[in-house]
Design a protein around this motif. Sequence first.
Motif, PDB file in Angstrom:
ATOM      1  N   ALA A 127       0.836  -1.207   0.000  1.00  0.00           N
ATOM      2  CA  ALA A 127       0.000   0.000   0.000  1.00  0.00           C
ATOM      3  C   ALA A 127       0.869   1.256   0.000  1.00  0.00           C
ATOM      4  O   ALA A 127       0.579   2.223  -0.720  1.00  0.00           O
ATOM      5  CB  ALA A 127      -0.939  -0.006   1.212  1.00  0.00           C
ATOM      6  N   THR A 160      -6.143   0.688   1.319  1.00  0.00           N
ATOM      7  CA  THR A 160      -5.461  -0.091   0.288  1.00  0.00           C
ATOM      8  C   THR A 160      -4.985  -1.423   0.857  1.00  0.00           C
ATOM      9  O   THR A 160      -5.156  -2.478   0.231  1.00  0.00           O
ATOM     10  CB  THR A 160      -4.279   0.704  -0.304  1.00  0.00           C
ATOM     11  OG1 THR A 160      -4.775   1.932  -0.855  1.00  0.00           O
ATOM     12  CG2 THR A 160      -3.561  -0.078  -1.394  1.00  0.00           C
ATOM     13  N   ALA A 161      -4.414  -1.395   2.043  1.00  0.00           N
ATOM     14  CA  ALA A 161      -3.962  -2.632   2.691  1.00  0.00           C
ATOM     15  C   ALA A 161      -5.154  -3.536   3.014  1.00  0.00           C
ATOM     16  O   ALA A 161      -5.099  -4.749   2.800  1.00  0.00           O
ATOM     17  CB  ALA A 161      -3.178  -2.315   3.964  1.00  0.00           C
ATOM     18  N   GLU A 203      -6.409  -5.347  -0.087  1.00  0.00           N
ATOM     19  CA  GLU A 203      -5.543  -6.468  -0.461  1.00  0.00           C
ATOM     20  C   GLU A 203      -5.751  -7.659   0.477  1.00  0.00           C
ATOM     21  O   GLU A 203      -5.868  -8.800   0.029  1.00  0.00           O
ATOM     22  CB  GLU A 203      -4.078  -6.058  -0.437  1.00  0.00           C
ATOM     23  CG  GLU A 203      -3.154  -7.208  -0.797  1.00  0.00           C
ATOM     24  CD  GLU A 203      -1.695  -6.819  -0.894  1.00  0.00           C
ATOM     25  OE1 GLU A 203      -0.861  -7.679  -0.592  1.00  0.00           O
ATOM     26  OE2 GLU A 203      -1.396  -5.669  -1.271  1.00  0.00           O
ATOM     27  N   ALA A 216      -9.999   4.431  -0.437  1.00  0.00           N
ATOM     28  CA  ALA A 216      -8.599   4.764  -0.700  1.00  0.00           C
ATOM     29  C   ALA A 216      -8.499   5.781  -1.828  1.00  0.00           C
ATOM     30  O   ALA A 216      -7.760   6.765  -1.744  1.00  0.00           O
ATOM     31  CB  ALA A 216      -7.800   3.507  -1.043  1.00  0.00           C
TER      32      ALA A 216
END
Length: 154
Positions: A52, A100-101, A104, A136
């Motif tokens: 990220a 973002t993390a 994922e 995000a």
Amino acid sequence: MSGFIATGSTAEAYVISNDGFWPDIDGATLRAAIRLDGSISDARLEVAAVNALIQVNQELRGLKASHQADGHAVLADVPADRINDESCLVLLYRRAIYCTAAAELSERYRSFDSTAEGNRNAEELTPSIDEYRRDARFAIRDLLGVGHCTVELI
């Protein structure tokens, strides 16, 4: 008798260092913010967080250069509104990283269980993944000072 619980939490704090301009990311705070239990290891969380950081930092490369050209050594020094005595720009940056993390990790979680129940759970996660990606994107666009919507006439 054993007190082992597979979904316990990890309480040890660790910091994922950034490039100096952008703020470092505290792994324990990230874990709490995206509501992860101990079923996701710190190592797996760190991989998602580093990815990220790479993605978001690349998207914001021009913004960083602009702020540095204006004489700001770190993002927290850039003049901005403050909430909870913290720069809104730092809060938005962290949101971009966290979301973002989380996206994922949610995508990877789908691969844990291929049973019928796992497939149902994967379908339930899809809106969350999309929402994390949207959040995000909104945070990045807010940092860049552009709107959330791009429209072109065909």
